[in-house]
Design a protein around this motif. Structure first.
Motif, PDB file in Angstrom:
ATOM      1  N   LEU A 104       0.806  -1.229   0.000  1.00  0.00           N
ATOM      2  CA  LEU A 104       0.000   0.000   0.000  1.00  0.00           C
ATOM      3  C   LEU A 104       0.837   1.276   0.000  1.00  0.00           C
ATOM      4  O   LEU A 104       0.296   2.368  -0.113  1.00  0.00           O
ATOM      5  N   LYS A 105       2.163   1.129   0.168  1.00  0.00           N
ATOM      6  CA  LYS A 105       3.102   2.263   0.129  1.00  0.00           C
ATOM      7  C   LYS A 105       2.785   3.334   1.182  1.00  0.00           C
ATOM      8  O   LYS A 105       2.939   4.527   0.946  1.00  0.00           O
ATOM      9  N   LEU A 106       2.350   2.894   2.372  1.00  0.00           N
ATOM     10  CA  LEU A 106       2.057   3.827   3.455  1.00  0.00           C
ATOM     11  C   LEU A 106       3.280   3.990   4.349  1.00  0.00           C
ATOM     12  O   LEU A 106       4.130   3.110   4.428  1.00  0.00           O
ATOM     13  N   ASP A 107       3.344   5.088   5.043  1.00  0.00           N
ATOM     14  CA  ASP A 107       4.423   5.355   5.984  1.00  0.00           C
ATOM     15  C   ASP A 107       4.334   4.356   7.136  1.00  0.00           C
ATOM     16  O   ASP A 107       3.268   4.165   7.725  1.00  0.00           O
ATOM     17  N   TRP A 108       5.442   3.729   7.479  1.00  0.00           N
ATOM     18  CA  TRP A 108       5.472   2.704   8.520  1.00  0.00           C
ATOM     19  C   TRP A 108       5.011   3.226   9.867  1.00  0.00           C
ATOM     20  O   TRP A 108       4.500   2.493  10.702  1.00  0.00           O
ATOM     21  N   ARG A 109       5.164   4.530  10.104  1.00  0.00           N
ATOM     22  CA  ARG A 109       4.790   5.099  11.393  1.00  0.00           C
ATOM     23  C   ARG A 109       3.290   5.048  11.644  1.00  0.00           C
ATOM     24  O   ARG A 109       2.848   4.987  12.788  1.00  0.00           O
ATOM     25  N   LEU A 110       2.489   5.027  10.566  1.00  0.00           N
ATOM     26  CA  LEU A 110       1.038   4.888  10.733  1.00  0.00           C
ATOM     27  C   LEU A 110       0.701   3.531  11.352  1.00  0.00           C
ATOM     28  O   LEU A 110      -0.125   3.437  12.253  1.00  0.00           O
ATOM     29  N   GLY A 111       1.330   2.484  10.849  1.00  0.00           N
ATOM     30  CA  GLY A 111       1.113   1.148  11.404  1.00  0.00           C
ATOM     31  C   GLY A 111       1.636   1.031  12.819  1.00  0.00           C
ATOM     32  O   GLY A 111       0.993   0.435  13.688  1.00  0.00           O
ATOM     33  N   ALA A 112       2.795   1.605  13.073  1.00  0.00           N
ATOM     34  CA  ALA A 112       3.382   1.551  14.417  1.00  0.00           C
ATOM     35  C   ALA A 112       2.478   2.251  15.431  1.00  0.00           C
ATOM     36  O   ALA A 112       2.247   1.739  16.528  1.00  0.00           O
ATOM     37  N   GLU A 113       1.948   3.393  15.053  1.00  0.00           N
ATOM     38  CA  GLU A 113       1.055   4.126  15.953  1.00  0.00           C
ATOM     39  C   GLU A 113      -0.228   3.352  16.207  1.00  0.00           C
ATOM     40  O   GLU A 113      -0.724   3.305  17.328  1.00  0.00           O
ATOM     41  N   TRP A 114      -0.779   2.734  15.163  1.00  0.00           N
ATOM     42  CA  TRP A 114      -2.022   1.970  15.316  1.00  0.00           C
ATOM     43  C   TRP A 114      -1.798   0.775  16.241  1.00  0.00           C
ATOM     44  O   TRP A 114      -2.599   0.523  17.127  1.00  0.00           O
ATOM     45  N   PHE A 115      -0.699   0.041  16.040  1.00  0.00           N
ATOM     46  CA  PHE A 115      -0.396  -1.092  16.917  1.00  0.00           C
ATOM     47  C   PHE A 115      -0.209  -0.621  18.346  1.00  0.00           C
ATOM     48  O   PHE A 115      -0.637  -1.285  19.287  1.00  0.00           O
ATOM     49  N   GLN A 116       0.428   0.514  18.530  1.00  0.00           N
ATOM     50  CA  GLN A 116       0.648   1.039  19.873  1.00  0.00           C
ATOM     51  C   GLN A 116      -0.681   1.292  20.573  1.00  0.00           C
ATOM     52  O   GLN A 116      -0.822   1.037  21.760  1.00  0.00           O
ATOM     53  N   LEU A 117      -1.670   1.770  19.839  1.00  0.00           N
ATOM     54  CA  LEU A 117      -2.983   2.030  20.426  1.00  0.00           C
ATOM     55  C   LEU A 117      -3.742   0.741  20.731  1.00  0.00           C
ATOM     56  O   LEU A 117      -4.500   0.678  21.693  1.00  0.00           O
ATOM     57  N   CYS A 118      -3.544  -0.281  19.917  1.00  0.00           N
ATOM     58  CA  CYS A 118      -4.322  -1.519  20.048  1.00  0.00           C
ATOM     59  C   CYS A 118      -3.744  -2.525  21.031  1.00  0.00           C
ATOM     60  O   CYS A 118      -4.493  -3.305  21.622  1.00  0.00           O
ATOM     61  N   LEU A 119      -2.433  -2.543  21.197  1.00  0.00           N
ATOM     62  CA  LEU A 119      -1.811  -3.544  22.056  1.00  0.00           C
ATOM     63  C   LEU A 119      -1.810  -3.099  23.512  1.00  0.00           C
ATOM     64  O   LEU A 119      -1.379  -1.996  23.833  1.00  0.00           O
ATOM     65  N   GLU A 120      -2.294  -3.951  24.378  1.00  0.00           N
ATOM     66  CA  GLU A 120      -2.325  -3.627  25.801  1.00  0.00           C
ATOM     67  C   GLU A 120      -0.937  -3.679  26.425  1.00  0.00           C
ATOM     68  O   GLU A 120      -0.654  -2.977  27.383  1.00  0.00           O
TER      69      GLU A 120
END
Length: 83
Positions: free
Chosen positions: A15-31
């Motif tokens: 999808l050619k997205l910036d890796w930081r978007l995924g990192a931030e999303w995982f940070q919000l989702c993982l307890e």
């Protein structure tokens, strides 16, 4: 970690997205997230760190290898039978 690697592959390589978007999303989702491990893994897989290799998973082959019965995918993705 395998899920994060597959997600990083799809988001950054397909999808050619910036890796930081995924990192931030995982940070919000993982307890139990660890900021350094999470961002480090995303950066590493995106090839932006000190080891800039092209790490691109073949997502379908990953499914066959690590989830041959599709139980993980069915748990998290709403898959409808053909009507």
């Amino acid at each position: 970690n395998r899920v994060r690697q597959n997600m990083a592959s799809v988001l950054t390589k397909d999808l050619k997205l910036d890796w930081r978007l995924g990192a931030e999303w995982f940070q919000l989702c993982l307890e139990d997230h660890c900021v350094a491990a999470n961002f480090g893994n995303w950066s590493y897989f995106a090839g932006t760190g000190g080891d800039p290799k092209n790490r691109h998973f073949r997502t379908i082959s990953q499914c066959y290898r690590y989830d041959p019965n599709g139980s993980y995918v069915r748990k998290w993705i709403n898959i409808r039978d053909n009507d």
